[in-house]
Motif scaffolding. Structure first.
Motif, PDB file in Angstrom:
ATOM      1  N   ASN A  60       0.804  -1.225   0.000  1.00 29.36           N
ATOM      2  CA  ASN A  60       0.000   0.000   0.000  1.00 29.36           C
ATOM      3  C   ASN A  60       0.839   1.279   0.000  1.00 29.36           C
ATOM      4  OD1 ASN A  60      -2.420  -1.605   0.126  1.00 29.36           O
ATOM      5  ND2 ASN A  60      -1.892  -1.964   2.268  1.00 29.36           N
ATOM      6  N   ASP A  61       1.946   1.263  -0.717  1.00 32.80           N
ATOM      7  CA  ASP A  61       2.821   2.428  -0.824  1.00 32.80           C
ATOM      8  C   ASP A  61       2.080   3.546  -1.569  1.00 32.80           C
ATOM      9  OD1 ASP A  61       4.743   4.328  -1.428  1.00 32.80           O
ATOM     10  OD2 ASP A  61       6.218   2.883  -2.154  1.00 32.80           O
ATOM     11  N   PRO A  62       1.766   4.658  -0.888  1.00 26.93           N
ATOM     12  CA  PRO A  62       0.980   5.713  -1.543  1.00 26.93           C
ATOM     13  C   PRO A  62       1.744   6.433  -2.653  1.00 26.93           C
ATOM     14  CG  PRO A  62       1.751   6.462   0.597  1.00 26.93           C
ATOM     15  CD  PRO A  62       2.132   5.006   0.474  1.00 26.93           C
ATOM     16  N   TYR A  63       3.054   6.238  -2.745  1.00 34.75           N
ATOM     17  CA  TYR A  63       3.858   6.935  -3.737  1.00 34.75           C
ATOM     18  C   TYR A  63       4.186   6.080  -4.964  1.00 34.75           C
ATOM     19  CZ  TYR A  63       4.354   9.864   0.319  1.00 34.75           C
ATOM     20  OH  TYR A  63       4.082  10.634   1.415  1.00 34.75           O
ATOM     21  N   HIS A  64       3.777   4.838  -4.929  1.00 37.35           N
ATOM     22  CA  HIS A  64       4.080   3.944  -6.052  1.00 37.35           C
ATOM     23  C   HIS A  64       2.872   3.843  -6.977  1.00 37.35           C
ATOM     24  CE1 HIS A  64       5.428   0.621  -8.442  1.00 37.35           C
ATOM     25  NE2 HIS A  64       6.617   0.715  -7.866  1.00 37.35           N
ATOM     26  N   PRO A  65       3.055   4.043  -8.285  1.00 42.09           N
ATOM     27  CA  PRO A  65       1.911   4.026  -9.202  1.00 42.09           C
ATOM     28  C   PRO A  65       1.184   2.685  -9.279  1.00 42.09           C
ATOM     29  CG  PRO A  65       3.981   4.188 -10.424  1.00 42.09           C
ATOM     30  CD  PRO A  65       4.315   4.334  -8.973  1.00 42.09           C
ATOM     31  N   PRO A  71      -3.119  -5.427  -6.538  1.00 42.24           N
ATOM     32  CA  PRO A  71      -3.050  -5.721  -5.100  1.00 42.24           C
ATOM     33  C   PRO A  71      -1.585  -5.785  -4.670  1.00 42.24           C
ATOM     34  CG  PRO A  71      -3.572  -7.717  -6.339  1.00 42.24           C
ATOM     35  CD  PRO A  71      -3.593  -6.577  -7.321  1.00 42.24           C
ATOM     36  N   PRO A  72      -1.323  -5.709  -3.360  1.00 42.02           N
ATOM     37  CA  PRO A  72       0.064  -5.824  -2.900  1.00 42.02           C
ATOM     38  C   PRO A  72       0.699  -7.109  -3.438  1.00 42.02           C
ATOM     39  CG  PRO A  72      -1.353  -5.171  -1.091  1.00 42.02           C
ATOM     40  CD  PRO A  72      -2.257  -5.513  -2.248  1.00 42.02           C
ATOM     41  N   HIS A  73       1.946  -6.979  -3.902  1.00 43.93           N
ATOM     42  CA  HIS A  73       2.654  -8.134  -4.465  1.00 43.93           C
ATOM     43  C   HIS A  73       4.161  -7.922  -4.320  1.00 43.93           C
ATOM     44  CE1 HIS A  73       2.369  -5.160  -7.717  1.00 43.93           C
ATOM     45  NE2 HIS A  73       3.496  -5.672  -8.187  1.00 43.93           N
ATOM     46  N   ASN A  74       4.869  -9.029  -4.326  1.00 38.68           N
ATOM     47  CA  ASN A  74       6.328  -9.032  -4.217  1.00 38.68           C
ATOM     48  C   ASN A  74       6.831  -8.146  -3.080  1.00 38.68           C
ATOM     49  OD1 ASN A  74       6.335 -10.729  -6.485  1.00 38.68           O
ATOM     50  ND2 ASN A  74       8.272  -9.892  -7.132  1.00 38.68           N
ATOM     51  N   VAL A  75       6.169  -8.257  -1.951  1.00 40.45           N
ATOM     52  CA  VAL A  75       6.571  -7.505  -0.763  1.00 40.45           C
ATOM     53  C   VAL A  75       7.836  -8.147  -0.198  1.00 40.45           C
ATOM     54  CG1 VAL A  75       5.883  -6.840   1.583  1.00 40.45           C
ATOM     55  CG2 VAL A  75       4.203  -6.772  -0.298  1.00 40.45           C
ATOM     56  N   ARG A  76       8.819  -7.313   0.107  1.00 41.11           N
ATOM     57  CA  ARG A  76      10.105  -7.802   0.612  1.00 41.11           C
ATOM     58  C   ARG A  76       9.903  -8.739   1.806  1.00 41.11           C
ATOM     59  NH1 ARG A  76      14.862  -5.977  -0.677  1.00 41.11           N
ATOM     60  NH2 ARG A  76      14.198  -3.865  -1.225  1.00 41.11           N
ATOM     61  N   THR A 106      11.972  -1.715  -8.703  1.00 33.15           N
ATOM     62  CA  THR A 106      10.684  -1.273  -8.149  1.00 33.15           C
ATOM     63  C   THR A 106       9.703  -0.812  -9.215  1.00 33.15           C
ATOM     64  OG1 THR A 106      11.477   0.985  -7.827  1.00 33.15           O
ATOM     65  CG2 THR A 106      11.743  -0.557  -5.972  1.00 33.15           C
ATOM     66  N   ARG A 107      10.093  -0.924 -10.476  1.00 34.40           N
ATOM     67  CA  ARG A 107       9.221  -0.542 -11.586  1.00 34.40           C
ATOM     68  C   ARG A 107       9.157  -1.682 -12.581  1.00 34.40           C
ATOM     69  NH1 ARG A 107       8.262   2.873  -8.214  1.00 34.40           N
ATOM     70  NH2 ARG A 107       8.018   5.095  -8.582  1.00 34.40           N
ATOM     71  N   TYR A 108       8.312  -1.546 -13.589  1.00 33.99           N
ATOM     72  CA  TYR A 108       8.194  -2.607 -14.594  1.00 33.99           C
ATOM     73  C   TYR A 108       9.545  -2.926 -15.223  1.00 33.99           C
ATOM     74  CZ  TYR A 108       3.135  -1.478 -14.622  1.00 33.99           C
ATOM     75  OH  TYR A 108       1.825  -1.234 -14.305  1.00 33.99           O
ATOM     76  N   SER A 109      10.259  -1.916 -15.658  1.00 30.96           N
ATOM     77  CA  SER A 109      11.541  -2.122 -16.328  1.00 30.96           C
ATOM     78  C   SER A 109      12.653  -2.390 -15.316  1.00 30.96           C
ATOM     79  CB  SER A 109      11.910  -0.899 -17.163  1.00 30.96           C
ATOM     80  OG  SER A 109      13.231  -1.032 -17.656  1.00 30.96           O
ATOM     81  N   ALA A 110      13.531  -3.321 -15.659  1.00 34.47           N
ATOM     82  CA  ALA A 110      14.700  -3.598 -14.825  1.00 34.47           C
ATOM     83  C   ALA A 110      15.693  -2.442 -14.846  1.00 34.47           C
ATOM     84  CB  ALA A 110      15.381  -4.884 -15.294  1.00 34.47           C
ATOM     85  N   PHE A 111      15.528  -1.517 -15.784  1.00 32.01           N
ATOM     86  CA  PHE A 111      16.425  -0.369 -15.887  1.00 32.01           C
ATOM     87  C   PHE A 111      15.923   0.845 -15.106  1.00 32.01           C
ATOM     88  CE2 PHE A 111      17.424  -2.828 -19.687  1.00 32.01           C
ATOM     89  CZ  PHE A 111      18.807  -2.812 -19.675  1.00 32.01           C
ATOM     90  N   ALA A 112      14.625   0.971 -14.898  1.00 27.50           N
ATOM     91  CA  ALA A 112      14.035   2.173 -14.289  1.00 27.50           C
ATOM     92  C   ALA A 112      14.451   2.305 -12.827  1.00 27.50           C
ATOM     93  CB  ALA A 112      12.517   2.147 -14.400  1.00 27.50           C
ATOM     94  N   GLY A 113      15.182   3.386 -12.532  1.00 25.64           N
ATOM     95  CA  GLY A 113      15.576   3.665 -11.154  1.00 25.64           C
ATOM     96  C   GLY A 113      16.665   2.761 -10.606  1.00 25.64           C
ATOM     97  N   THR A 114      17.376   2.043 -11.481  1.00 29.03           N
ATOM     98  CA  THR A 114      18.444   1.141 -11.036  1.00 29.03           C
ATOM     99  C   THR A 114      19.750   1.514 -11.735  1.00 29.03           C
ATOM    100  OG1 THR A 114      18.257  -0.551 -12.771  1.00 29.03           O
ATOM    101  CG2 THR A 114      16.735  -0.729 -10.886  1.00 29.03           C
ATOM    102  N   ASP A 115      20.837   0.880 -11.320  1.00 30.74           N
ATOM    103  CA  ASP A 115      22.108   1.082 -12.005  1.00 30.74           C
ATOM    104  C   ASP A 115      22.442  -0.093 -12.931  1.00 30.74           C
ATOM    105  OD1 ASP A 115      22.803  -0.868 -10.150  1.00 30.74           O
ATOM    106  OD2 ASP A 115      24.525   0.220  -9.356  1.00 30.74           O
TER     107      ASP A 115
END
Length: 185
Positions: A60-65, A71-76, A106-115
């Protein structure tokens, strides 16, 4: 000889594959498991990279699209985020290999927001083989970013699954027709 190839096993977790997963592809996702493990074994044997970009969320992260869409998924640290069945065993047996590692995204793409792009370029990787789920979501978005970053793309059609057969078919066509990817068995 240095390898310039990597296998990306995208989001092959319980939440996306198991019958009781929060966003499961179900039987279609389960059926590709032997193909994914066989490819991973081949890549390790050949000295190529095996990278497992894996979705991770806070519930339920309010900042994640995605919170508005799914529904909540892949929760650490949950069962849902663990690798599915035989891939879990494969990863545990190979995680100490120099060229095998899991990668949080944390996004669909493995590149988005990662190194990821930086890591691939440091290793002189120019060709990405894609497998995992979902063909028309995370695999697709990773492929689009890989295309925009000028990687060669190979999608193993027997190693990807979508939420629907129509979605998978559309994405496979998109990989070939729009991204110039090689789609292979």
């Amino acid at each position: 000889m240095t390898s310039h190839t990597a296998l990306l096993i995208i989001d092959y977790t319980n939440d996306f594959v198991a019958d009781k997963g929060a966003l499961s592809c179900g039987k279609a996702g389960q059926a590709i498991e032997p193909n994914i493990i066989s490819l991973a074994d081949t890549f390790v044997k050949n000295g190529d990279w095996v990278i497992l970009p894996t979705d991770v969320h806070k519930p339920n992260d309010p900042y994640h699209p995605e919170t508005k869409l799914f529904p909540p998924h892949n929760v650490r640290n949950t069962w849902g985020r663990e690798f599915y069945d035989g891939l879990k065993d494969w990863f545990n047996a190979n995680k100490n290999e120099d060229k095998v590692y899991m990668y949080d995204k944390t996004r669909y793409s493995a590149f988005a927001g990662t190194d990821l792009d930086i890591r691939l370029r440091e290793r002189h990787i120019d060709t990405l083989h894609l497998v995992g789920v979902c063909t028309d979501i995370c695999v697709l978005h990773t492929a689009v970013d890989a295309y925009n970053l000028n990687y060669n793309i190979v999608v193993h059609q027997n190693g990807v699954a979508g939420l629907t057969p129509e979605g998978k078919k559309w994405a496979l066509n998109h990989f070939k027709a729009v991204l110039g990817a090689t789609v292979t068995d």
